[in-house]
Design an enzyme around this catalytic site. Structure first.
Site, PDB file in Angstrom:
ATOM      1  N   ASP A 125      11.819  -3.875 -21.078  1.00 46.40           N
ATOM      2  CA  ASP A 125      12.922  -3.603 -20.716  1.00 46.40           C
ATOM      3  C   ASP A 125      13.622  -2.652 -21.099  1.00 46.40           C
ATOM      4  O   ASP A 125      14.183  -2.871 -22.494  1.00 46.40           O
ATOM      5  CB  ASP A 125      13.764  -4.893 -20.279  1.00 46.40           C
ATOM      6  CG  ASP A 125      15.029  -4.631 -19.534  1.00 46.40           C
ATOM      7  OD1 ASP A 125      15.369  -3.573 -18.840  1.00 46.40           O
ATOM      8  OD2 ASP A 125      16.198  -5.465 -19.933  1.00 46.40           O
ATOM      9  N   ASP A 309      16.056   2.728 -16.599  1.00 46.01           N
ATOM     10  CA  ASP A 309      16.028   1.218 -16.685  1.00 46.01           C
ATOM     11  C   ASP A 309      14.665   0.759 -15.942  1.00 46.01           C
ATOM     12  O   ASP A 309      14.700   0.536 -15.012  1.00 46.01           O
ATOM     13  CB  ASP A 309      17.209   0.610 -16.281  1.00 46.01           C
ATOM     14  CG  ASP A 309      17.320  -1.062 -16.557  1.00 46.01           C
ATOM     15  OD1 ASP A 309      16.406  -1.460 -17.018  1.00 46.01           O
ATOM     16  OD2 ASP A 309      18.221  -1.476 -15.995  1.00 46.01           O
TER      17      ASP A 309
END
Length: 462
Positions: A125, A309
């Site tokens: 992530d 992201d």
């Protein structure tokens, strides 16, 4: 609960093996981490549940509220984009680490932790910075996951720091440890690892959350832990050929991978690789030139800040950018959820009971016969990158029959006045509209995260 359009991907790490000959690295070894798709629904068969979409966006908001709070605590000043997020506490860090719900795209793979090394799967992530795993002290709520037992590792040390894991409306506790972590064969010695004592039902293996934990790949400014994030530890070790990692994300089985220590030039057209500098360390935050549709630039998006992201599915932007983007699309109507109010667009209004009181999200279902002609183009560093219809179109709404578009809007992304108490006075600033760039865009490019030079690169796929 899950969009059939959203594919959680299994990453199989090539641990300790030399890079294949088709992987290029300017120095030393580039490790190639293969990603395999767990599902590969055709675009025509996609169906989405709006309630699931609301829940996913709720987790994104909570994630950014927690990391914005960490930024303020770590730096002493609010993040420039934080004005609308629920950033309250300036107290000593409590290790408040958000878990990203499994309704989002999951790009996860193997790491090794401890001595002797034990394999775990973690989500990769770029929108967070901390590494956590389920602890051996976690009972039934962690069943199905491989549990981390510090007592079984001769290299583990208890840091004595408790932390909280937050997700949805619940939270749980754990403890920070320091241990040796291996990613693609590279060692991050004395890496901070959070060991969670309990997982909520959403993160049960039986509830379709296959990975054991999460590994954040962003900067220390948004870390909730006392120690260094994984990418910083690897950078400071001096063992990486280059402090860089790259992603190709795809729902086609065998066509996805992560590279660490270098990049794979066979996956993209080298003459299209375009770098843009990180403008504010913490997130992988850069500036886009603009968003456009059918050659028409959205004026409000010019020179807007964006966060890259991999842990977010949608492109989530401000009201003003989204409203301009969807203007003049026949049949597109805003759908709103939340008290502060978040919305999407469709041709038929669908109402759901409000359970996300602090967020306001707008999605945009539009007529399925026109949605594929409304795909965006996002420009970085004067290079235009077009989003494909399959990644932009999430398929028909189960209730209305319209198709969900991949750009959502949130009140949290809109410009707002920000007041905060400095050392000796009250300071005021005006934040800008900003956008979170998720996998709707990232599946269309090869993305490069250059930690040493604090920049992000994008290239057209080969």
């Amino acid at each position: 609960m899950k969009f059939t359009a959203i594919c959680a991907l299994l990453v199989v790490a090539v641990v300790g093996s030399p890079a294949p000959p088709n992987v290029h690295s300017n120095m030393g070894r580039t490790q190639r981490i293969l990603l395999n798709s767990r599902s590969n629904a055709a675009n025509s068969s996609k169906v989405f549940d709006p309630k699931t979409a609301w829940e996913q966006l709720d987790f994104v908001h909570r994630k950014y509220s927690a990391t914005m709070e960490a930024y303020q605590r770590n730096t002493g000043t609010p993040h420039p984009l934080s004005s609308r997020f629920d950033v309250r506490s300036l107290a000593k860090r409590n290790g408040n680490v958000p878990l990203v719900d499994h309704n989002a795209d999951l790009w996860y793979g193997e790491i090794d932790v401890g001595t002797p090394p034990q394999k775990y799967t973690v989500v990769f992530d770029t929108g967070s910075s901390d590494l956590f795993l389920p602890s051996s002290q976690c009972s039934v709520s962690c069943d199905g996951h491989t549990k981390y037992d510090p007592a079984a590792s001769s290299s583990a040390k208890d840091s004595g720091q408790p932390f909280l894991l937050t997700y949805g409306a619940g939270e749980t506790a754990g403890e920070e440890h320091v241990d040796d972590v291996f990613v693609g064969g590279y060692e991050a010695k004395d890496q901070t690892v959070g060991a969670a004592w309990m997982y909520s039902p959403e993160f049960n293996e039986n509830e379709s959350f296959p990975p054991d934990g999460l590994s954040g790949l962003a900067f220390p400014e948004i870390s909730e832990f006392e120690g260094s994030p994984l990418i910083q530890t690897l950078d400071e070790s001096g063992k990486l050929p280059q402090s860089i990692f790259g992603f190709k994300l795809s729902t086609t089985p065998g066509h996805s991978e992560m590279n660490i220590g270098g990049i794979n030039t066979n996956l993209y057209h080298p003459d299209t690789l375009t770098y843009v500098p990180v403008t504010n360390r913490g997130y992988w935050q850069v500036e886009m030139d603009s968003i456009s549709r059918l050659g028409q630039e959205v004026i409000e998006s010019r020179a807007a800040p964006v966060i890259i992201d991999t842990g977010t599915t949608f492109i989530i932007t401000s009201y003003s950018i989204a409203q301009s983007y969807y203007a003049n699309i026949s049949g597109a109507t805003a759908h709103t959820e939340g008290a502060d109010t978040d919305t999407y667009w469709t041709s038929k209004l669908v109402t759901y009971s409000t359970i996300f009181n602090l967020i306001n999200v707008r999605f945009c279902p539009v007529p399925c016969d026109t949605i594929n002609s409304t795909v965006p183009t996002i420009t970085f560093g004067r290079h235009a990158f077009k989003v494909s219809a399959p990644t932009y179109n999430f398929g028909p709404d189960v209730s209305s029959g319209d198709c969900l578009a991949g750009i959502a809007a949130s009140s949290k992304m809109s410009a707002h006045n920000l007041w905060y108490l400095g050392h000796d006075n009250i300071t005021h600033t005006r934040t800008a509209d900003f956008t979170i760039i998720g996998d709707v865009f990232l599946q269309n490019v090869y993305s490069v995260f250059d930690y040493a030079n604090t920049r992000v690169g994008f290239a057209e796929l080969s």
